[in-house]
Design an enzyme around this catalytic site. Structure first.
Site, PDB file in Angstrom:
ATOM      1  N   GLY A   1     -62.999-100.765 -13.151  1.00 63.32           N
ATOM      2  CA  GLY A   1     -64.401-100.563 -12.780  1.00 63.32           C
ATOM      3  C   GLY A   1     -64.710 -99.085 -12.629  1.00 63.32           C
ATOM      4  O   GLY A   1     -65.470 -98.678 -11.744  1.00 63.32           O
TER       5      GLY A   1
ATOM      6  N   ASN B   1     -66.408 -97.070 -14.388  1.00 64.10           N
ATOM      7  CA  ASN B   1     -67.668 -96.542 -14.930  1.00 64.10           C
ATOM      8  C   ASN B   1     -68.786 -96.469 -13.902  1.00 64.10           C
ATOM      9  O   ASN B   1     -69.886 -96.028 -14.217  1.00 64.10           O
ATOM     10  CB  ASN B   1     -68.140 -97.402 -16.109  1.00 64.10           C
ATOM     11  CG  ASN B   1     -68.407 -98.843 -15.698  1.00 64.10           C
ATOM     12  OD1 ASN B   1     -67.462 -99.591 -15.471  1.00 64.10           O
ATOM     13  ND2 ASN B   1     -69.661 -99.230 -15.577  1.00 64.10           N
TER      14      ASN B   1
ATOM     15  N   TYR C   1     -67.239-114.247  -1.365  1.00 58.95           N
ATOM     16  CA  TYR C   1     -66.880-112.823  -1.439  1.00 58.95           C
ATOM     17  C   TYR C   1     -65.867-112.478  -0.333  1.00 58.95           C
ATOM     18  O   TYR C   1     -64.853-111.825  -0.584  1.00 58.95           O
ATOM     19  CB  TYR C   1     -68.156-111.975  -1.304  1.00 58.95           C
ATOM     20  CG  TYR C   1     -67.934-110.480  -1.405  1.00 58.95           C
ATOM     21  CD1 TYR C   1     -67.548-109.893  -2.605  1.00 58.95           C
ATOM     22  CD2 TYR C   1     -68.121-109.654  -0.290  1.00 58.95           C
ATOM     23  CE1 TYR C   1     -67.352-108.521  -2.692  1.00 58.95           C
ATOM     24  CE2 TYR C   1     -67.935-108.289  -0.376  1.00 58.95           C
ATOM     25  CZ  TYR C   1     -67.542-107.721  -1.580  1.00 58.95           C
ATOM     26  OH  TYR C   1     -67.340-106.364  -1.658  1.00 58.95           O
TER      27      TYR C   1
HETATM   28  N1  LIG Z   1     -70.753-101.062  -2.371  1.00 61.69           N
HETATM   29  C1  LIG Z   1     -70.284-101.348  -1.196  1.00 61.69           C
HETATM   30  O1  LIG Z   1     -70.923-101.105  -0.169  1.00 61.69           O
HETATM   31  C2  LIG Z   1     -68.928-101.995  -1.058  1.00 61.69           C
HETATM   32  C3  LIG Z   1     -68.498-102.371   0.222  1.00 61.69           C
HETATM   33  C4  LIG Z   1     -67.242-102.948   0.348  1.00 61.69           C
HETATM   34  C5  LIG Z   1     -66.444-103.125  -0.748  1.00 61.69           C
HETATM   35  N2  LIG Z   1     -66.882-102.762  -1.976  1.00 61.69           N
HETATM   36  C6  LIG Z   1     -65.985-102.971  -3.123  1.00 61.69           C
HETATM   37  O2  LIG Z   1     -65.818-101.747  -3.788  1.00 61.69           O
HETATM   38  C7  LIG Z   1     -65.521-101.984  -5.160  1.00 61.69           C
HETATM   39  C8  LIG Z   1     -66.357-101.081  -6.035  1.00 61.69           C
HETATM   40  O3  LIG Z   1     -67.721-101.470  -5.896  1.00 61.69           O
HETATM   41  P1  LIG Z   1     -68.940-100.471  -6.088  1.00 61.69           P
HETATM   42  O4  LIG Z   1     -69.649-100.397  -4.799  1.00 61.69           O
HETATM   43  O5  LIG Z   1     -68.491 -99.223  -6.745  1.00 61.69           O
HETATM   44  O6  LIG Z   1     -69.859-101.351  -7.064  1.00 61.69           O
HETATM   45  P2  LIG Z   1     -70.419-101.099  -8.545  1.00 61.69           P
HETATM   46  O7  LIG Z   1     -71.112 -99.798  -8.628  1.00 61.69           O
HETATM   47  O8  LIG Z   1     -71.175-102.351  -8.851  1.00 61.69           O
HETATM   48  O9  LIG Z   1     -69.101-101.052  -9.437  1.00 61.69           O
HETATM   49  C9  LIG Z   1     -68.341-102.211  -9.666  1.00 61.69           C
HETATM   50  C10 LIG Z   1     -67.485-102.005 -10.899  1.00 61.69           C
HETATM   51  O10 LIG Z   1     -66.719-103.209 -11.116  1.00 61.69           O
HETATM   52  C11 LIG Z   1     -66.889-103.609 -12.472  1.00 61.69           C
HETATM   53  N3  LIG Z   1     -66.702-105.036 -12.654  1.00 61.69           N
HETATM   54  C12 LIG Z   1     -67.364-106.050 -12.052  1.00 61.69           C
HETATM   55  N4  LIG Z   1     -66.924-107.231 -12.535  1.00 61.69           N
HETATM   56  C13 LIG Z   1     -65.969-106.943 -13.460  1.00 61.69           C
HETATM   57  C14 LIG Z   1     -65.159-107.709 -14.310  1.00 61.69           C
HETATM   58  N5  LIG Z   1     -65.236-109.034 -14.374  1.00 61.69           N
HETATM   59  N6  LIG Z   1     -64.285-107.066 -15.128  1.00 61.69           N
HETATM   60  C15 LIG Z   1     -64.201-105.727 -15.133  1.00 61.69           C
HETATM   61  N7  LIG Z   1     -64.957-104.942 -14.353  1.00 61.69           N
HETATM   62  C16 LIG Z   1     -65.827-105.540 -13.529  1.00 61.69           C
HETATM   63  C17 LIG Z   1     -68.311-103.167 -12.807  1.00 61.69           C
HETATM   64  O11 LIG Z   1     -68.495-103.133 -14.201  1.00 61.69           O
HETATM   65  P3  LIG Z   1     -70.004-103.172 -14.853  1.00 61.69           P
HETATM   66  O12 LIG Z   1     -70.570-101.799 -14.655  1.00 61.69           O
HETATM   67  O13 LIG Z   1     -69.750-103.534 -16.255  1.00 61.69           O
HETATM   68  O14 LIG Z   1     -70.762-104.212 -14.079  1.00 61.69           O
HETATM   69  C18 LIG Z   1     -68.322-101.787 -12.169  1.00 61.69           C
HETATM   70  O15 LIG Z   1     -67.661-100.868 -12.990  1.00 61.69           O
HETATM   71  C19 LIG Z   1     -65.716-103.474  -5.378  1.00 61.69           C
HETATM   72  O16 LIG Z   1     -64.472-104.114  -5.370  1.00 61.69           O
HETATM   73  C20 LIG Z   1     -66.533-103.914  -4.177  1.00 61.69           C
HETATM   74  O17 LIG Z   1     -66.296-105.264  -3.843  1.00 61.69           O
HETATM   75  C21 LIG Z   1     -68.110-102.195  -2.166  1.00 61.69           C
END
Ligand SMILES: NC(=O)c1ccc[n+]([C@@H]2O[C@H](COP(=O)([O-])OP(=O)(O)OC[C@H]3O[C@@H](n4cnc5c(N)ncnc54)[C@H](OP(=O)(O)O)[C@@H]3O)[C@@H](O)[C@H]2O)c1
Length: 321
Positions: free
Chosen positions: A26, A28, A186
């Site tokens: 992920g 990107n 989740y």
């Molecule tokens: N944002 C928050 O506040 C928060 C809080 C707690 C934990 N997290 C965790 O932190 C991590 C990163 O999240 P983020 O906040 O950076 O969110 P984000 O900006 O939505 O990034 C998520 C990344 O995961 C990729 N992804 C999703 N489903 C996938 C799949 N089936 N196969 C391959 N790649 C996949 C997405 O690809 P696409 O761009 O193609 O969709 C994107 O690159 C996640 O595990 C999330 O659960 C986030």
């Protein structure tokens, strides 16, 4: 009172990691993108595992001029064959893996159960099952790389609240028997990630590999952007009011970077590392910690972790280790 956000220190942020090889899933977007950027800034080579190659290539244009290097390899974590193709492509080019950051994640915003073609509920598919298969297929190269590290993204959500702690339902990991609730799905997927980091640390205790589960903070990323029009509008309207409670993507990458780069993280293999977060329902957790004890006993039980892992081998088509 202003929150004291955890951040890597200057020595860690300026460590030269030239010659080291990392995988970030992920990569990107959001937390994964900023984790990748810092590793490249410090001289590392990052293999960006992205389900949309073009999105990876597009953001990578912003790495020009940085000391290290990158490549983008396709990987859809909800497709077991795509993960096998990814690991094969990686192993055909690289004979070392200094850090594997299982970062990608997704929350089903529709509150209606959806399954992948392999029958996995879509949230746990991307967060846990996909990363499990990837990590197991890369275990030999991790073990043969001195000081290798593995991190997997959890979330504050895994903790639930004192009256209702999430747990893995070993008899129904894919929500075939229960009424579906997307936030619970989740939370359970993230409990599975904490348990996997714990089990793997135990399994690898005689090897020079450390593991960690991570809460990054409340990132202003693309996370949850798949919601319906009402949710998207609500989030946009709320942005100015919640800004003080949320974190930039750079701030949200700090915990992953600590796990991959700091001298101290490997001393706590299997532990949970958390950015501070107003979202913890347990007051004592709000300041976070590197590491921090999860308030959820269901996420720290090694026996449950072993049962989960034993069950997962068969589900992803692997022979037990
Ligand atoms: N944002 C928050 O506040 C928060 C809080 C707690 C934990 N997290 C965790 O932190 C991590 C990163 O999240 P983020 O906040 O950076 O969110 P984000 O900006 O939505 O990034 C998520 C990344 O995961 C990729 N992804 C999703 N489903 C996938 C799949 N089936 N196969 C391959 N790649 C996949 C997405 O690809 P696409 O761009 O193609 O969709 C994107 O690159 C996640 O595990 C999330 O659960 C986030």
């Amino acid at each position: 009172m202003a929150r004291r956000k955890l951040a890597i220190d200057q020595a860690t942020a300026s460590k030269d990691v030239s010659g080291k090889v990392y995988i970030v899933t992920g990569a990107n977007s959001g937390v994964g993108l900023e984790t990748t950027r810092q590793l490249i800034k410090q001289g590392g080579h990052v293999v960006m595992a992205c389900r949309r190659i073009e999105a990876g290539e597009e953001v990578a244009k912003s790495f020009s001029g940085l000391k290290g290097s990158y490549e983008v390899i396709k990987c859809d974590l909800s497709d077991l064959q795509s993960i096998r193709d990814f690991t094969q492509a990686f192993l055909s080019k690289h004979s070392q893996l200094d850090g594997l950051m299982c970062n990608a994640g997704f929350v089903n915003m529709r509150n209606q159960v959806e399954h992948t073609k392999h029958g996995f509920e879509t949230t746990i598919a991307a967060s846990y099952f996909g990363h499990f298969l990837m990590t197991e297929l890369l275990l030999d190269v991790l073990k043969s790389t001195p000081g290798a590290r593995m991190g997997i993204l959890s979330s504050v959500v895994h903790a639930g609240n004192p009256k209702n702690r999430h747990k893995v339902h070993l008899d129904d990991l894919n929500w075939n028997k229960r009424k579906y609730r997307n936030i619970a799905a989740y939370g359970e997927a993230k409990v599975a990630n904490n348990l996997y980091a714990l089990e793997l640390a135990d399994r690898l205790k005689d090897h020079d590999v450390s593991t960690a589960s991570i809460h990054p903070g409340w990132a202003r990323s693309n996370f949850g952007s798949g919601g319906n029009f009402l949710i998207r509008t609500l989030m946009t309207v709320m942005q100015p009011f919640i800004k003080g409670m949320t974190d930039s993507n750079e701030e949200s990458a700090q915990t992953s970077l600590h796990v991959l780069l700091s001298d101290d993280a490997p001393n706590h293999s299997g532990a949970y590392f958390s950015q501070c977060s107003v979202l913890y329902r347990d007051k004592e957790c709000k300041q976070g910690g590197w590491p921090m004890k999860s308030p959820n006993p269901n996420a720290t039980d090694l026996e449950t972790a072993k049962k989960l892992v034993n069950q997962t081998y068969e589900m992803v088509g692997l022979e037990p280790a």
